[in-house]
Design an enzyme around this catalytic site. Sequence first.
Site, PDB file in Angstrom:
ATOM      1  N   PHE A 193      51.853  84.967  60.991  1.00 24.02           N
ATOM      2  CA  PHE A 193      52.805  84.553  62.034  1.00 24.02           C
ATOM      3  C   PHE A 193      52.993  85.718  62.999  1.00 24.02           C
ATOM      4  O   PHE A 193      53.152  86.862  62.594  1.00 24.02           O
ATOM      5  CB  PHE A 193      54.142  84.066  61.470  1.00 24.02           C
ATOM      6  CG  PHE A 193      54.830  85.008  60.536  1.00 24.02           C
ATOM      7  CD1 PHE A 193      54.621  84.931  59.171  1.00 24.02           C
ATOM      8  CD2 PHE A 193      55.704  85.973  61.024  1.00 24.02           C
ATOM      9  CE1 PHE A 193      55.254  85.807  58.298  1.00 24.02           C
ATOM     10  CE2 PHE A 193      56.356  86.849  60.156  1.00 24.02           C
ATOM     11  CZ  PHE A 193      56.119  86.772  58.783  1.00 24.02           C
ATOM     12  N   THR A 216      56.065  89.739  66.968  1.00 24.78           N
ATOM     13  CA  THR A 216      56.238  91.086  67.515  1.00 24.78           C
ATOM     14  C   THR A 216      55.183  91.444  68.572  1.00 24.78           C
ATOM     15  O   THR A 216      54.022  91.055  68.455  1.00 24.78           O
ATOM     16  CB  THR A 216      56.190  92.109  66.362  1.00 24.78           C
ATOM     17  OG1 THR A 216      57.100  91.677  65.355  1.00 24.78           O
ATOM     18  CG2 THR A 216      56.568  93.501  66.818  1.00 24.78           C
ATOM     19  N   SER A 229      50.824  90.996  60.363  1.00 29.76           N
ATOM     20  CA  SER A 229      50.149  90.977  59.059  1.00 29.76           C
ATOM     21  C   SER A 229      49.041  89.938  59.095  1.00 29.76           C
ATOM     22  O   SER A 229      49.244  88.827  59.611  1.00 29.76           O
ATOM     23  CB  SER A 229      51.145  90.643  57.946  1.00 29.76           C
ATOM     24  OG  SER A 229      52.152  91.616  57.902  1.00 29.76           O
ATOM     25  N   MET A 283      73.132 114.962  35.279  1.00 34.16           N
ATOM     26  CA  MET A 283      72.813 114.709  36.696  1.00 34.16           C
ATOM     27  C   MET A 283      71.636 113.746  36.827  1.00 34.16           C
ATOM     28  O   MET A 283      71.616 112.891  37.713  1.00 34.16           O
ATOM     29  CB  MET A 283      72.553 116.025  37.435  1.00 34.16           C
ATOM     30  CG  MET A 283      73.836 116.608  38.000  1.00 34.16           C
ATOM     31  SD  MET A 283      73.556 117.984  39.104  1.00 34.16           S
ATOM     32  CE  MET A 283      73.500 119.319  37.938  1.00 34.16           C
ATOM     33  N   GLU A 335      60.695  91.706  58.877  1.00 38.30           N
ATOM     34  CA  GLU A 335      61.564  90.504  58.851  1.00 38.30           C
ATOM     35  C   GLU A 335      62.971  90.834  59.357  1.00 38.30           C
ATOM     36  O   GLU A 335      63.955  90.255  58.908  1.00 38.30           O
ATOM     37  CB  GLU A 335      61.656  89.875  57.442  1.00 38.30           C
ATOM     38  CG  GLU A 335      60.418  89.892  56.576  1.00 38.30           C
ATOM     39  CD  GLU A 335      59.211  89.229  57.211  1.00 38.30           C
ATOM     40  OE1 GLU A 335      59.401  88.373  58.096  1.00 38.30           O
ATOM     41  OE2 GLU A 335      58.084  89.593  56.848  1.00 38.30           O
ATOM     42  N   GLY A 336      63.064  91.778  60.265  1.00 37.68           N
ATOM     43  CA  GLY A 336      64.358  92.220  60.796  1.00 37.68           C
ATOM     44  C   GLY A 336      64.780  93.498  60.106  1.00 37.68           C
ATOM     45  O   GLY A 336      64.878  93.537  58.870  1.00 37.68           O
TER      46      GLY A 336
HETATM   47  C1  LIG Z   1      53.841  96.528  57.715  1.00 37.76           C
HETATM   48  C2  LIG Z   1      54.394  95.680  58.798  1.00 37.76           C
HETATM   49  C3  LIG Z   1      54.077  94.337  58.846  1.00 37.76           C
HETATM   50  C4  LIG Z   1      54.573  93.541  59.866  1.00 37.76           C
HETATM   51  N1  LIG Z   1      54.203  92.223  59.929  1.00 37.76           N
HETATM   52  C5  LIG Z   1      54.620  91.453  60.973  1.00 37.76           C
HETATM   53  C6  LIG Z   1      54.167  90.096  61.128  1.00 37.76           C
HETATM   54  O1  LIG Z   1      53.442  89.574  60.268  1.00 37.76           O
HETATM   55  N2  LIG Z   1      54.559  89.392  62.216  1.00 37.76           N
HETATM   56  C7  LIG Z   1      55.367  89.929  63.181  1.00 37.76           C
HETATM   57  O2  LIG Z   1      55.673  89.246  64.154  1.00 37.76           O
HETATM   58  N3  LIG Z   1      55.822  91.220  63.078  1.00 37.76           N
HETATM   59  C8  LIG Z   1      55.468  91.983  62.000  1.00 37.76           C
HETATM   60  N4  LIG Z   1      55.899  93.285  61.887  1.00 37.76           N
HETATM   61  C9  LIG Z   1      56.764  93.842  62.924  1.00 37.76           C
HETATM   62  C10 LIG Z   1      58.217  93.964  62.496  1.00 37.76           C
HETATM   63  O3  LIG Z   1      58.791  92.704  62.297  1.00 37.76           O
HETATM   64  C11 LIG Z   1      58.954  94.765  63.569  1.00 37.76           C
HETATM   65  O4  LIG Z   1      58.430  96.080  63.531  1.00 37.76           O
HETATM   66  C12 LIG Z   1      60.447  94.770  63.377  1.00 37.76           C
HETATM   67  O5  LIG Z   1      60.987  93.533  63.727  1.00 37.76           O
HETATM   68  C13 LIG Z   1      61.143  95.877  64.172  1.00 37.76           C
HETATM   69  O6  LIG Z   1      60.705  95.911  65.493  1.00 37.76           O
HETATM   70  P1  LIG Z   1      60.270  97.290  66.182  1.00 37.76           P
HETATM   71  O7  LIG Z   1      59.364  97.981  65.224  1.00 37.76           O
HETATM   72  O8  LIG Z   1      59.758  96.978  67.523  1.00 37.76           O
HETATM   73  O9  LIG Z   1      61.590  98.130  66.252  1.00 37.76           O
HETATM   74  P2  LIG Z   1      62.706  98.079  67.414  1.00 37.76           P
HETATM   75  O10 LIG Z   1      63.170  96.687  67.581  1.00 37.76           O
HETATM   76  O11 LIG Z   1      62.228  98.797  68.604  1.00 37.76           O
HETATM   77  O12 LIG Z   1      63.881  98.902  66.727  1.00 37.76           O
HETATM   78  C14 LIG Z   1      63.865 100.322  66.672  1.00 37.76           C
HETATM   79  C15 LIG Z   1      65.181 100.758  66.025  1.00 37.76           C
HETATM   80  O13 LIG Z   1      66.291 100.313  66.813  1.00 37.76           O
HETATM   81  C16 LIG Z   1      67.172  99.543  66.015  1.00 37.76           C
HETATM   82  N5  LIG Z   1      67.741  98.443  66.812  1.00 37.76           N
HETATM   83  C17 LIG Z   1      67.098  97.589  67.650  1.00 37.76           C
HETATM   84  N6  LIG Z   1      67.958  96.714  68.175  1.00 37.76           N
HETATM   85  C18 LIG Z   1      69.175  96.993  67.657  1.00 37.76           C
HETATM   86  C19 LIG Z   1      70.493  96.448  67.799  1.00 37.76           C
HETATM   87  N7  LIG Z   1      70.712  95.374  68.582  1.00 37.76           N
HETATM   88  N8  LIG Z   1      71.509  97.015  67.111  1.00 37.76           N
HETATM   89  C20 LIG Z   1      71.290  98.072  66.315  1.00 37.76           C
HETATM   90  N9  LIG Z   1      70.092  98.636  66.118  1.00 37.76           N
HETATM   91  C21 LIG Z   1      69.040  98.107  66.785  1.00 37.76           C
HETATM   92  C22 LIG Z   1      66.332  99.006  64.868  1.00 37.76           C
HETATM   93  O14 LIG Z   1      67.123  98.707  63.729  1.00 37.76           O
HETATM   94  C23 LIG Z   1      65.369 100.176  64.621  1.00 37.76           C
HETATM   95  O15 LIG Z   1      65.990 101.115  63.789  1.00 37.76           O
HETATM   96  C24 LIG Z   1      55.427  94.097  60.848  1.00 37.76           C
HETATM   97  C25 LIG Z   1      55.764  95.455  60.790  1.00 37.76           C
HETATM   98  C26 LIG Z   1      55.254  96.249  59.781  1.00 37.76           C
HETATM   99  C27 LIG Z   1      55.627  97.689  59.747  1.00 37.76           C
END
Ligand SMILES: Cc1cc2nc3c(=O)[nH]c(=O)nc-3n(C[C@H](O)[C@H](O)[C@H](O)COP(=O)(O)OP(=O)(O)OC[C@H]3O[C@@H](n4cnc5c(N)ncnc54)[C@H](O)[C@@H]3O)c2cc1C
Length: 385
Positions: free
Chosen positions: A123, A126, A158, A281, A364-365
């Site tokens: 799916f 991102t 993925s 500890m 997944e968030g």
């Molecule tokens: C191994 C792996 C597999 C994955 N597989 C899939 C997949 O199959 N399909 C898919 O679609 N995606 C996939 N992803 C992507 C993943 O879902 C995203 O990386 C994730 O949703 C976070 O997005 P980002 O990395 O762009 O971080 P960002 O959204 O840029 O966030 C960066 C930081 O800012 C924080 N942040 C952002 N917005 C807010 C807010 N409103 N309030 C507070 N904090 C906030 C976040 O918590 C994080 O700490 C995968 C990622 C990895 C690492």
Amino acid sequence: MIFDLNEEQRIVQEQARRFAEKEILPTVEEDEKNHKFQPDRVRQMGELGFFGCSIPEIYGGNGMGLLESVLIAEQIAKVSPSWRLPFNMQNLGPALTVKQFGTEGQKSGFIPSWVSGEKLGFFAITEPDAGSDVSGMKTTAKDVGDHWQLNGQKMWISNASVGDTGLVYAYTDKEKKYQGMTCFIVDLKNTPGVSTQAIETKLGLHCAPTGEIAFDGAKIPKNAVLGKVGDGFKICMWMLNNTRLGCAAGALGVGGACVDLAIKYANERTQFGQPISKFQMVQAQIAEMVAEHEAAQLLVYRAAYLKDQGKPNQMQTSVAKLFASEAAVHAANEAMKIFGSYGFSTEYPIERYFRDAKSLQIVEGTSNIQKLIIAGIACGHQQNR
Ligand SMILES: Cc1cc2nc3c(=O)[nH]c(=O)nc-3n(C[C@H](O)[C@H](O)[C@H](O)COP(=O)(O)OP(=O)(O)OC[C@H]3O[C@@H](n4cnc5c(N)ncnc54)[C@H](O)[C@@H]3O)c2cc1C
């Protein structure tokens, strides 16, 4: 309130434990080093019914529920967090979502091949500039009469580089924002204008392929729309509420493995003339790990139970995912300390769990996003669905 697993649940749990021990464990370290993904193993897991939970028999499912799916995925993740990923790719992501929103033709056409492991699912939400903020995606799908034309780039997906069929989210009307997104069922290997590339620079989960997908005028059939045009955001949020249960199950596996390994090591390792498990500890570290793991287990099983009962569960699923993934990272961290230098060594599995655990706080968030969902529902800003 019944806290015991029933006979059938204990049997599937034991079957998964034995599978992981016999099929995955013997080569897990070598496979991780070689970034070795095995489609045959996905099929093998499919044959054992691992991906058929919550899917009716007419579509290749087995009538078991999501609690059983969690029990199985937990046992697999306990040996290999990488091999937990197929539960989301084959079942909790595409298959359950198509079961919920698909036409009869889509259900019978796609679900059986995901559940059996014959086709590798995925799916794609991102993008390079859109992670937590799903609405920030730039991929578009344009209606050009007899088909849709898909343009854009997905990242961190993925199974991207190995996947067959799965779900792609794109804007069909950017102006409408949340109501302008649509979900498509896309065949990655047989669609002109689609290219994929593996991402090999990950910290861990090396047996679970991750990659990028580029759509350059990709020709998508009209009947590939899942649900209605404009329903994509709603479908995406519904799907993530299930896939995060899979992630939470994986976190239980990682946490449980770290607890077991740390206790075994602490009982064996002698310093100052006695096992290190006799030092208060170290006991405090182990007590925290055990308490958090047991709490995580109850939360994750409860979220699965609520889903199986068809009851509102969005908040409970986010609570479970948040708590279990943070507990898994904490357990890996503490286990590494208890192992001392041996924890830092690639000769022992702790560093692998430590690396793999970090993904659980992101996928997944992220943990922050789970907190937004939990607080939003707890404060009455959103309804628990
Ligand atoms: C191994 C792996 C597999 C994955 N597989 C899939 C997949 O199959 N399909 C898919 O679609 N995606 C996939 N992803 C992507 C993943 O879902 C995203 O990386 C994730 O949703 C976070 O997005 P980002 O990395 O762009 O971080 P960002 O959204 O840029 O966030 C960066 C930081 O800012 C924080 N942040 C952002 N917005 C807010 C807010 N409103 N309030 C507070 N904090 C906030 C976040 O918590 C994080 O700490 C995968 C990622 C990895 C690492």
